[in-house]
Write an enzyme that holds these catalytic residues in place. Sequence first.
Site, PDB file in Angstrom:
ATOM      1  N   ARG A 124      22.728 -10.665  -4.923  1.00 56.91           N
ATOM      2  CA  ARG A 124      21.932 -10.240  -6.084  1.00 56.91           C
ATOM      3  C   ARG A 124      20.783 -11.194  -6.379  1.00 56.91           C
ATOM      4  NH1 ARG A 124      25.653  -8.182 -10.758  1.00 56.91           N
ATOM      5  NH2 ARG A 124      23.632  -7.398 -11.433  1.00 56.91           N
ATOM      6  N   SER A 167      15.230  -7.427 -18.490  1.00 54.42           N
ATOM      7  CA  SER A 167      16.546  -7.997 -18.196  1.00 54.42           C
ATOM      8  C   SER A 167      17.011  -8.881 -19.340  1.00 54.42           C
ATOM      9  CB  SER A 167      16.506  -8.820 -16.911  1.00 54.42           C
ATOM     10  OG  SER A 167      17.697  -9.582 -16.811  1.00 54.42           O
ATOM     11  N   ASP A 315      23.628   0.586 -17.735  1.00 51.79           N
ATOM     12  CA  ASP A 315      25.021   0.489 -17.284  1.00 51.79           C
ATOM     13  C   ASP A 315      25.768   1.821 -17.410  1.00 51.79           C
ATOM     14  OD1 ASP A 315      24.646  -2.163 -16.674  1.00 51.79           O
ATOM     15  OD2 ASP A 315      25.492  -2.904 -18.552  1.00 51.79           O
TER      16      ASP A 315
HETATM   17  C1  S3P Z   1      23.673  -7.454 -19.188  1.00 50.87           C
HETATM   18  C2  S3P Z   1      22.405  -7.026 -18.930  1.00 50.87           C
HETATM   19  C3  S3P Z   1      22.111  -5.993 -17.932  1.00 50.87           C
HETATM   20  C4  S3P Z   1      23.351  -5.181 -17.617  1.00 50.87           C
HETATM   21  C5  S3P Z   1      24.531  -6.055 -17.327  1.00 50.87           C
HETATM   22  C6  S3P Z   1      24.856  -6.900 -18.533  1.00 50.87           C
HETATM   23  C7  S3P Z   1      23.843  -8.527 -20.183  1.00 50.87           C
HETATM   24  O1  S3P Z   1      21.661  -6.611 -16.742  1.00 50.87           O
HETATM   25  O2  S3P Z   1      23.096  -4.321 -16.531  1.00 50.87           O
HETATM   26  O3  S3P Z   1      25.653  -5.265 -17.012  1.00 50.87           O
HETATM   27  O4  S3P Z   1      24.971  -8.764 -20.637  1.00 50.87           O
HETATM   28  O5  S3P Z   1      22.831  -9.134 -20.539  1.00 50.87           O
HETATM   29  P1  S3P Z   1      20.145  -7.121 -16.561  1.00 50.87           P
HETATM   30  O6  S3P Z   1      19.909  -8.280 -17.434  1.00 50.87           O
HETATM   31  O7  S3P Z   1      20.047  -7.470 -15.109  1.00 50.87           O
HETATM   32  O8  S3P Z   1      19.289  -5.932 -16.915  1.00 50.87           O
END
Ligand code: S3P
Length: 429
Positions: A124, A167, A315
């Site tokens: 990732r 993000s 999600d």
């Molecule tokens: C999350 C943010 C999202 C989400 C992940 C949890 C978080 O990811 O898809 O399951 O807790 O901040 P990204 O920050 O990559 O968008």
Amino acid sequence: MQSEDRVTIQPATNIGGTLRVPGDKSISHRYAMLAAIAHGKTRLANFSTGADCASTLACVRALGCEITHRDGTVEIDGLGPRLQPAAAALDCGNSGSTMRMLSGILAGQPFASELMGDESLSRRPMKRVIAPLTAMGAKIESREGLPPLRITGDKLSPLEYELPVPSAQVKSAILLAGLYAQGETVVVEPVRSRDHTEIGLRAFGAELTRSGSRISIRGGQSLTGIDAEIPGDLSSAAFFLCAAALFPRSNLVIDGLGMNPTRAVLLDVLASMGARTKVLKLEEHHGELVGLVQLQPGELKGTRVSGAVTAAVIDEIPVLAAIAPYTRDGMVIEDAAELRVKESDRLAAVAQNLRAMGAKVEERPDGLSIPGQQKLHGAEIDAHGDHRIAMAFAVAALRAAGETCIHGASSARISFPEFFHLLQQLSSE
Ligand code: S3P
């Protein structure tokens, strides 16, 4: 019927009952990290039962914090801003949230740390946190932007940074690093993402300001431990809400559910499709909304999910896509390229598994187009080691003809170990 890593799902006729889901994964990660760098003790009831948050707790423990975990309640003795060097690499398991957000704290520590993860996490992208944290003064080595990460912390300079991808994890890493910077750090988010870090920082006593899309935090602020109950995880409840929406006779009530507006957009998407939710009670706990919610099924029309809505339900897209073939008009999902770099390539995994069930689906570089009014049959599903794929296809299986076997079902333990048990309890054949 269950074997080691396989679960068989039979078709159902409705979903009914009252449910509480375990504590929110996003909030549990954040509060465990904030507790570690706070002064004094933090008590977190209804802590996430998922393996991801257990990874965060293990990392925090390895960084010197004493933690007890009993009957769903976690107690963490905060060390204040300076943690202790870990004796070995910090294992983030499957959890991107752990690796990315903890990087922000480690960037401000006067020692070096290594962060590693499982096979999925090792694929990732981490450049999104490496770039801003390096700009603040941390030294970060990686495998060309992939884990493992070796972070050598330093005195940090403040940064003004506009997020190139929406993000919440990256935003959070920068805000946490901002606590260690000398001056004011600003994150600009063109697309709004979940704001649990902002709410959590305030709950632990920090000042933080938001003006439009700009969030600012002053370095050097100290945090104080809290006593909190983590709201139920809406992304876990999503599987039951979508499952219930498939059947006109469903009657589902969910109590203690996190209703933070940056997380509850799924409810608007379901409403736009014809399934409404009634909020029977709403309270605020440490800045987070918590509700008692009842799903009211209706004819499922169909919808287009794009732009900021896609980011807000990122999600929940696997489970939305899993119910899409059963809708009247189908579903188009756009602007979802981020799904390709989640725990699996979720666009490919959804398309492959829908086809295995006999559905027509068009896979696009950044989305999916799924026609409505399709009849699906039971199939062998490959979860690709991804918890949300395993659970989404258990939901798709409820309206299919014949039984479905989910291979890799145990991946549900990453966010929602109780899922298959609860599904069995709530679904009627
Ligand atoms: C999350 C943010 C999202 C989400 C992940 C949890 C978080 O990811 O898809 O399951 O807790 O901040 P990204 O920050 O990559 O968008």
